[in-house]
Motif scaffolding. Structure first.
Motif, mmCIF file in Angstrom:
data_model
loop_
_atom_site.group_PDB
_atom_site.id
_atom_site.type_symbol
_atom_site.label_atom_id
_atom_site.label_comp_id
_atom_site.label_asym_id
_atom_site.label_seq_id
_atom_site.Cartn_x
_atom_site.Cartn_y
_atom_site.Cartn_z
ATOM 1 N N PHE A 32 0.743 -1.198 -0.019
ATOM 2 C CA PHE A 32 -0.029 0.026 0.135
ATOM 3 C C PHE A 32 0.657 1.302 -0.041
ATOM 4 C CE2 PHE A 32 -2.545 -3.364 2.045
ATOM 5 C CZ PHE A 32 -3.557 -3.222 1.666
ATOM 6 N N THR A 33 0.481 2.116 -0.518
ATOM 7 C CA THR A 33 0.820 3.562 -0.259
ATOM 8 C C THR A 33 0.362 4.070 0.851
ATOM 9 O OG1 THR A 33 1.245 3.645 -2.897
ATOM 10 C CG2 THR A 33 1.429 5.764 -1.670
ATOM 11 N N LEU A 34 1.137 4.753 1.801
ATOM 12 C CA LEU A 34 0.915 5.096 3.079
ATOM 13 C C LEU A 34 0.911 6.578 2.677
ATOM 14 C CD1 LEU A 34 2.786 2.819 5.413
ATOM 15 C CD2 LEU A 34 0.597 2.885 4.729
ATOM 16 N N SER A 35 -0.177 6.977 3.598
ATOM 17 C CA SER A 35 -0.251 8.765 3.522
ATOM 18 C C SER A 35 0.646 9.081 4.396
ATOM 19 C CB SER A 35 -1.611 9.148 4.105
ATOM 20 O OG SER A 35 -2.173 8.774 5.452
ATOM 21 N N GLU A 36 0.874 10.584 4.286
ATOM 22 C CA GLU A 36 1.877 11.361 5.241
ATOM 23 C C GLU A 36 1.514 11.143 6.815
ATOM 24 O OE1 GLU A 36 5.560 12.435 5.666
ATOM 25 O OE2 GLU A 36 4.660 12.154 3.751
ATOM 26 N N LYS A 37 -0.009 11.174 6.873
ATOM 27 C CA LYS A 37 -0.556 11.153 8.315
ATOM 28 C C LYS A 37 -0.165 9.781 9.027
ATOM 29 C CE LYS A 37 -4.014 14.536 8.371
ATOM 30 N NZ LYS A 37 -5.539 14.689 8.642
ATOM 31 N N VAL A 38 -0.390 8.757 7.916
ATOM 32 C CA VAL A 38 -0.044 7.370 8.596
ATOM 33 C C VAL A 38 1.477 7.267 8.873
ATOM 34 C CG1 VAL A 38 -0.151 4.941 7.955
ATOM 35 C CG2 VAL A 38 -2.175 6.512 7.484
ATOM 36 N N LYS A 39 2.339 7.553 8.117
ATOM 37 C CA LYS A 39 3.597 7.539 8.326
ATOM 38 C C LYS A 39 4.156 8.277 9.462
ATOM 39 C CE LYS A 39 5.259 7.157 3.366
ATOM 40 N NZ LYS A 39 5.599 7.900 2.195
#
Length: 101
Positions: A32-39
């Protein structure tokens, strides 16, 4: 020390499950491509896990644990060196327990 066959298989099973959980989690996250918030959120997970392990010992402990927690927090805050902060906490608990017993 002798380990029974049952204990050996239980330990081996726990190791396999632990490895599979970690490897599986990494494998899934890579898909998956993680959003900046999730990172950003995921960067806080190790610290929160550490706090959840240590906090019950501080709350249920006595004076040595409380003093060590305060010293650890102060060293971490001032130096920003996690290993030094953890070593400070361990040394404080050991020293206080030695003095009080």
């Amino acid at each position: 020390m002798q380990i029974t066959p049952e204990a050996f298989w239980v330990i081996l099973g726990m190791a396999v499950v632990t490895y599979a959980t970690r490897a599986g989690g990494l494998w899934i996250v890579q898909r998956f491509t993680l959003s900046e918030k999730v990172k950003i959120w995921s960067e806080y997970i190790p610290g929160t896990v550490l706090v959840s392990i240590v906090a019950p010992n501080i709350v249920g402990g006595g004076l040595p644990e409380v003093v060590a927690a305060i010293a650890t927090i102060l060293v971490a805050w001032k130096t920003r060196v996690s290993l030094l902060a953890m070593a400070t906490g361990v040394i404080c608990v050991w020293g206080m327990r030695s003095l009080l017993s």
